[in-house]
Design an enzyme around this catalytic site. Structure first.
Site, PDB file in Angstrom:
ATOM      1  N   SER A   1       0.843  -1.203   0.000  1.00  2.00           N
ATOM      2  CA  SER A   1       0.000   0.000   0.000  1.00  2.00           C
ATOM      3  C   SER A   1       0.876   1.249   0.000  1.00  2.00           C
ATOM      4  O   SER A   1       0.402   2.346  -0.301  1.00  2.00           O
ATOM      5  CB  SER A   1      -0.933   0.011   1.217  1.00  2.00           C
ATOM      6  OG  SER A   1      -0.194  -0.206   2.407  1.00  2.00           O
TER       7      SER A   1
ATOM      8  N   ASP B   1       5.500  -7.249   2.517  1.00  2.00           N
ATOM      9  CA  ASP B   1       4.789  -7.741   1.329  1.00  2.00           C
ATOM     10  C   ASP B   1       5.736  -8.076   0.180  1.00  2.00           C
ATOM     11  O   ASP B   1       6.657  -7.290  -0.127  1.00  2.00           O
ATOM     12  CB  ASP B   1       3.855  -6.643   0.799  1.00  2.00           C
ATOM     13  CG  ASP B   1       2.460  -6.724   1.384  1.00  2.00           C
ATOM     14  OD1 ASP B   1       2.144  -7.697   2.090  1.00  2.00           O
ATOM     15  OD2 ASP B   1       1.673  -5.785   1.112  1.00  2.00           O
TER      16      ASP B   1
ATOM     17  N   GLU C   1      -0.273 -12.371  -2.041  1.00  3.59           N
ATOM     18  CA  GLU C   1      -1.708 -12.348  -2.307  1.00  3.59           C
ATOM     19  C   GLU C   1      -2.151 -13.547  -3.141  1.00  3.59           C
ATOM     20  O   GLU C   1      -1.451 -13.957  -4.073  1.00  3.59           O
ATOM     21  CB  GLU C   1      -2.080 -11.054  -3.055  1.00  3.59           C
ATOM     22  CG  GLU C   1      -1.876  -9.809  -2.223  1.00  3.59           C
ATOM     23  CD  GLU C   1      -2.379  -8.533  -2.914  1.00  3.59           C
ATOM     24  OE1 GLU C   1      -3.041  -8.629  -3.978  1.00  3.59           O
ATOM     25  OE2 GLU C   1      -2.111  -7.447  -2.373  1.00  3.59           O
TER      26      GLU C   1
ATOM     27  N   GLU D   1      -9.112  -9.578   3.532  1.00  3.33           N
ATOM     28  CA  GLU D   1      -9.456  -8.177   3.240  1.00  3.33           C
ATOM     29  C   GLU D   1     -10.844  -8.069   2.603  1.00  3.33           C
ATOM     30  O   GLU D   1     -11.134  -8.746   1.605  1.00  3.33           O
ATOM     31  CB  GLU D   1      -8.397  -7.575   2.297  1.00  3.33           C
ATOM     32  CG  GLU D   1      -8.670  -6.113   1.956  1.00  3.33           C
ATOM     33  CD  GLU D   1      -7.487  -5.395   1.322  1.00  3.33           C
ATOM     34  OE1 GLU D   1      -6.379  -5.980   1.238  1.00  3.33           O
ATOM     35  OE2 GLU D   1      -7.669  -4.228   0.941  1.00  3.33           O
TER      36      GLU D   1
HETATM   37  O1  KIV Z   1      -0.447  -3.456   1.532  1.00  7.88           O
HETATM   38  C1  KIV Z   1      -1.126  -3.386   2.561  1.00  7.88           C
HETATM   39  O2  KIV Z   1      -1.153  -2.382   3.273  1.00  7.88           O
HETATM   40  C2  KIV Z   1      -1.932  -4.541   2.909  1.00  7.88           C
HETATM   41  C3  KIV Z   1      -3.026  -4.324   3.920  1.00  7.88           C
HETATM   42  C4  KIV Z   1      -4.162  -3.640   3.249  1.00  7.88           C
HETATM   43  C5  KIV Z   1      -3.457  -5.580   4.561  1.00  7.88           C
HETATM   44  O3  KIV Z   1      -1.754  -5.599   2.378  1.00  7.88           O
END
Ligand code: KIV
Length: 269
Positions: free
Chosen positions: A53, A91, A122, A187
């Site tokens: 994000s 991530d 994901e 989510e």
């Molecule tokens: O990238 C992010 O901030 C996320 C959250 C929305 C869980 O994956």
């Protein structure tokens, strides 16, 4: 770990599993830099997520797709420098884990250079998860709304509203757990589905827009601090309202997650 003579205990994946078993809610926020990471850690937040994000809230992109593995390594390293206790998840960005070798190389960079204790990816990718876990890399799954697939999904929409889709998400969650995932982010799914999944899985389920029955909650830091332009998602809450400052707002979020007060029905689908 010893730091300036004090013993600090960094949370581990086993601590998160124990929190689930004990019925203690897990508080999680996204973090992208050293200063905010220190504030969150001091407030007692259990898990810091260096989410992709950051592409939207830090880099000003229209989606998470332009974020690179170098970006994630950089922000992971910044956050890792100041957190003392919180568990750190970073991530894997868009298209960085399509093939096992590629996923391994990128996940290894997040751990080796970016300070990650766990990587998040994901979608329903049990084979990739199993491969990474076999190499000693803890993995957090992410199901429901998948921001990296926004072009396929046709927008940021609640997932799992119809029965077939709900059963598919439940089956995918079980497959990820079977593959060795150590946690799952859910989510934007209906609260009832999230509750079924949280009860069914032994691993911690951390919700965002997934209702109060999840084992923990995560929000995008900038949303809950009311930073930035644009409409906030329904599931978010402005914790700056009535707070004395940022540390107080984060402390209020932590307390509201722990007590089960957040999310309320107004934040739930
Ligand atoms: O990238 C992010 O901030 C996320 C959250 C929305 C869980 O994956």
């Amino acid at each position: 770990m010893t730091l300036y003579g004090e013993t600090t205990k960094m949370l581990t994946v086993s601590d998160l599993a124990a929190m689930k078993r004990a019925g203690e809610k897990i508080s999680c926020l996204t973090a992208y830099d050293a200063s905010f990471a220190a504030v969150l850690d001091n407030a007692g937040i259990d898990v810091l997520l260096v989410g992709d994000s950051l592409g939207m809230v830090v880099q000003g992109e229209a989606s998470t797709l332009p974020v690179t593995i170098d970006d994630m390594v950089y922000h992971g390293r910044c956050v890792a420098k100041t957190r003392r206790r919180a568990f750190l998840i970073v991530d894997l960005p868009f298209a960085s884990y399509a093939l096992p070798e590629q996923a391994l190389n990128n996940a290894a960079r997040l751990m080796r250079e970016g300070g990650a204790q766990m990587v998040k990816l994901e979608g329903a990718k049990p084979a990739i998860v199993a491969f990474l876990v076999e190499q000693g890399i803890p993995v957090c799954g992410h199901l429901g709304l998948l921001p990296q697939s926004v072009n396929r999904l046709g927008g940021y929409r609640v997932q799992g509203r119809d029965a077939d889709q709900a059963e598919r998400i439940l089956a995918d969650a079980e497959a990820l757990e079977q593959a060795g995932a150590g946690a799952l982010v859910l989510e934007c799914v209906p609260a009832e589905l999230a509750e079924r999944i949280s009860r069914r899985l032994a691993i911690p389920v951390i919700g965002i827009g997934a209702g109060a029955a999840c084992d923990g909650q995560v929000l995008v830091l900038y949303d809950m601090l009311d930073i930035g332009a644009g409409k906030r998602p329904r599931f978010s809450k402005n914790f700056m309202a009535g707070a004395a400052g940022i540390a107080d707002a984060v402390g209020r979020y932590h307390a509201a997650v722990k007590s089960g007060e957040f999310p309320g029905s107004e934040h739930t689908y």
